[in-house]
Design a protein around this motif. Structure first.
Motif, PDB file in Angstrom:
ATOM      1  N   VAL A 148       1.162  -1.018   0.166  1.00 26.80           N
ATOM      2  CA  VAL A 148       0.684   0.062   0.290  1.00 26.80           C
ATOM      3  C   VAL A 148       0.889   1.670   0.005  1.00 26.80           C
ATOM      4  N   LEU A 149       0.600   2.332  -0.993  1.00 27.45           N
ATOM      5  CA  LEU A 149       1.652   3.156  -1.406  1.00 27.45           C
ATOM      6  C   LEU A 149       1.537   4.165  -0.213  1.00 27.45           C
ATOM      7  N   PRO A 150       2.562   4.721  -0.049  1.00 34.46           N
ATOM      8  CA  PRO A 150       2.703   5.457   1.604  1.00 34.46           C
ATOM      9  C   PRO A 150       2.031   7.177   0.796  1.00 34.46           C
ATOM     10  N   GLU A 151       1.389   8.496   1.753  1.00 36.37           N
ATOM     11  CA  GLU A 151       2.234   9.900   1.198  1.00 36.37           C
ATOM     12  C   GLU A 151       2.923   9.983   0.836  1.00 36.37           C
ATOM     13  N   GLY A 152       3.458  10.429   0.106  1.00 37.21           N
ATOM     14  CA  GLY A 152       5.295  11.470   0.503  1.00 37.21           C
ATOM     15  C   GLY A 152       5.938  10.290   0.073  1.00 37.21           C
ATOM     16  N   GLY A 153       5.770   9.221  -0.312  1.00 35.98           N
ATOM     17  CA  GLY A 153       6.260   8.243  -0.204  1.00 35.98           C
ATOM     18  C   GLY A 153       7.317   8.031  -1.446  1.00 35.98           C
ATOM     19  N   LEU A 154       8.499   7.334  -1.467  1.00 37.36           N
ATOM     20  CA  LEU A 154       9.238   6.758  -2.275  1.00 37.36           C
ATOM     21  C   LEU A 154       8.953   5.221  -3.075  1.00 37.36           C
ATOM     22  N   ILE A 155       9.300   5.204  -4.391  1.00 35.57           N
ATOM     23  CA  ILE A 155       9.430   3.485  -4.640  1.00 35.57           C
ATOM     24  C   ILE A 155      10.929   3.594  -6.052  1.00 35.57           C
ATOM     25  N   VAL A 156      11.485   2.415  -5.477  1.00 40.17           N
ATOM     26  CA  VAL A 156      12.876   2.212  -6.325  1.00 40.17           C
ATOM     27  C   VAL A 156      13.435   1.286  -6.272  1.00 40.17           C
TER      28      VAL A 156
END
Length: 630
Positions: free
Chosen positions: A608-616
């Motif tokens: 679940v993608l978090p608010e203000g997060g990053l993905i690599v």
């Protein structure tokens, strides 16, 4: 943790504390493996000495004799000898380089790109000027060993050390040892998910695995002839640290480099005329200590998952002190500074106020006419008062500092302190802990460019997808000038700002103070700002695109192999599902840059993608990820 004592040719004591695992009902037995970290350097020094004995290597020949492809952007590199690699006086900046610490990946060898990485670097000092801890020196030594022996490092280690000594529980990552042989490690205190096996790709620097008994037996083999000749053992245990600049009154310090040894006069044994050789090792997950008493045919090893090598060395020393006591040999464990009366301070010392530092810390030192030295770092201040012997001491007399103007014209702060460790052996520090920053004034245009980067976040793009820096959130960098003391305004930390895009290291501190230095470059790549430091590349996070929030998309690693970063953006709150290729992995980070999901270490395929997060997304060139949102 596990421990073992070797004496007169055999293991006479083994034991353990703690648990093999947080979730598995399994005994912590003597054959459990740990990464011994930088104790690998002692194995490396031994391998080099076998080649010296065979006439294949001369310690005082230039490295280029054996590695004609070794070049640097600094003509002094031609003066680096093999000995300087082993006694840490090569002058190399010292970094371990990108993709050195990995999880579950025994195939990668960090020495493969070392020569390319060094080819663009300069030295921090003249070769031989002083000894400062240098990982790259030992990785370069690995290449010398491979060239001179005609074998891979691991194969030669097996042939020259492991097999002759009958070490059944000593390996390198390429040996592909089953994961359940290793003491389990974890990302945090509250997480019971065991991590994959940690592997150190800088083999000669930190890549050896061993059980406590095997490590102690290896140390025992360095008590007398057999593995090496007496001449080689004496060469390893010689006072190599005194070949260059070194502080006076350093007796007892944790560092007194030999060849492959952190100290050849370990405290407190040195107080009783007993030579103790010591080497510690720290990876990101494992820690270790090896102490050898050649004149008493004893060696003790302590290895742990968690903790610190300082404590493991002190525990090994405690085992040996108690073993000596059983033989009627007493070790003087006195660990206290002598007394010194307060005294008026020479007024000229106030002129030595100003910014001091190491390669990683910036201090503000304020010396006032009343004889007070106030040492401030990270907002914490420690007052010390002047004494009749020319030192500054704290109120409890637990630490002294002395200002020293060295022959090289630089000013250092020498520190001496003893630390009692309940149940263990006491430790001593007697070394230059920081250097006064040389006066430097950058032009205003250059300063403006650097100060404009205040608070920017940068994301590393060239870490291997198996790197342990991803789950440990070690792939982030930032530039900050907050709290810079007066006189350091033209520095980026302790690197001198020389133009709008370059900051160079200038400190020269023996021991560890200037270890892992490096020139910081700002690069523009297709309009995106990057930081480059010792081979590491970090892109401006503001250039990372938002992940596609629609139903499905692909992310493909390009031919340059760079990791691809995305912000969560409008996909916050959605569940991202990823089809992960065999040669790649992804991580998701919360807004505070803590790990939220990882495919490589935990097998996560959705998050679940978090608010203000990053993905690599990272992987080999051509690795392709199918990304779905719901």
């Amino acid at each position: 943790m596990s421990y073992a004592l070797w004496k007169d040719g055999e293991i006479v004591l083994t034991g353990s504390a703690g648990a093999y695992s947080r979730t598995e009902d399994r005994a912590l037995t003597d054959d459990v493996l740990y990464g011994v970290g930088s104790i690998s350097k002692t194995y490396t020094a031994v391998l080099m000495m076998t080649l010296v004995e065979a006439g294949k290597v001369d310690l005082d020949q230039p490295v280029t004799t054996y590695l004609p492809g070794f070049t640097m952007a600094d003509p002094r590199y031609e003066d680096i000898t093999v000995r300087m690699l082993l006694n840490h006086s090569s002058g190399l900046m010292g970094s371990a380089g990108p993709s050195s610490f990995l999880f579950g990946d025994g195939a990668h060898d960090a020495s493969d790109d070392l020569l390319e990485r060094l080819s663009t670097q300069t030295l921090q000092a003249d070769p031989g000027a002083y000894s400062v801890y240098s990982n790259d020196s030992y990785t370069l030594a690995q290449l010398v060993i491979e060239a001179a022996s005609g074998m891979d490092y691991g194969a030669y280690l097996h042939e020259a050390v492991i097999e002759p000594l009958g070490l059944e529980n000593t390996f390198v990552p390429a040996d592909n040892v089953a994961a359940d042989r290793f003491a389990r490690t974890y990302l945090s205190a509250g997480d019971d998910r065991a991590l994959p096996t940690e592997t150190v790709a800088a083999l000669a620097t930190g890549g050896v695995y061993a059980s406590a008994s095997d490590l102690a037996a290896f140390g025992g083999a360095l008590c007398g002839e057999g593995l090496l000749t007496e001449a080689s053992l004496e060469a390893m245990a010689a006072d190599e640290y005194l070949r260059g600049m070194w502080p006076e009154d350093s007796e007892g310090d944790a560092l007194a480099y030999g060849l492959g040894w952190d100290s050849v006069h370990m405290f407190p044994f040195n107080q009783s005329g007993i030579q103790a050789l010591v080497k510690g090792g720290d990876t990101l997950m494992y820690h270790s200590g090896l102490v050898v008493l050649p004149d008493h045919d004893m060696a003790a090893a302590v290895v742990s998952s968690g903790g610190a090598s300082t404590f493991d060395q002190a525990a090994a020393a405690r085992i040996l002190i108690d073993a000596l006591a059983e033989e009627g040999v007493t070790v003087d464990e006195t660990a206290a500074l002598d007394q010194a009366e307060a005294s008026p301070m020479p007024e000229e010392l106030t002129a030595l106020s100003g910014p001091y530092g190491t390669s990683t810390l910036l201090y503000d030192v304020d010396i006032t006419a009343d004889g007070t030295m106030t040492l401030t770092v990270a907002g914490v201040s420690v007052p010390l008062t002047y004494r009749a012997d020319g030192t500054f001491r704290d109120e409890a007399n637990s630490m002294l500092l002395r200002l020293v103007e060295e022959d090289n014209g630089r000013t250092y702060l020498f520190q001496k302190a003893y630390t009692p460790l309940p149940g263990l052996a006491p430790t001593c520090v007697a070394e230059y802990v920081m250097e006064r920053l040389p006066e430097h004034e950058a032009d205003q245009e250059a300063l403006a460019a650097w100060y404009a980067r205040e608070g920017k976040i940068y994301l590393q793009t060239n870490e291997r997808y198996t790197s342990s820096l991803y789950p440990l959130s070690g792939v982030f960098a930032a530039i900050s000038f907050q709290g810079v003391p007066e006189g350091a305004e033209s520095y980026m930390l302790t690197n001198q700002i020389v133009d709008a895009n370059t900051a160079v290291p200038v400190l020269q501190i023996p021991g560890v103070g200037s270890r892992d230095s490096g020139t910081v470059y700002i690069r523009d790549v297709d309009g995106v700002e990057y930081i480059e430091l010792n081979g590491g590349l970090y892109m401006d996070a503001s250039a990372a695109p938002a992940v596609y929030p629609g139903d499905a998309s692909y992310c493909t690693i390009q031919p340059d192999g760079g990791a691809r970063w995305h912000t969560v953006g409008e996909a916050a709150g959605k569940t991202m599902t990823v089809t992960v290729p065999d040669n790649g992995g992804f991580c998701v980070y919360n807004a505070d840059m803590t790990l939220a999901a990882s495919s490589w270490i935990y097998g996560d395929t959705e998050a679940v993608l978090p608010e203000g997060g990053l993905i690599v997304f990272a992987g080999d060139p051509g690795a392709r990820f199918l990304v779905s949102m719901s």
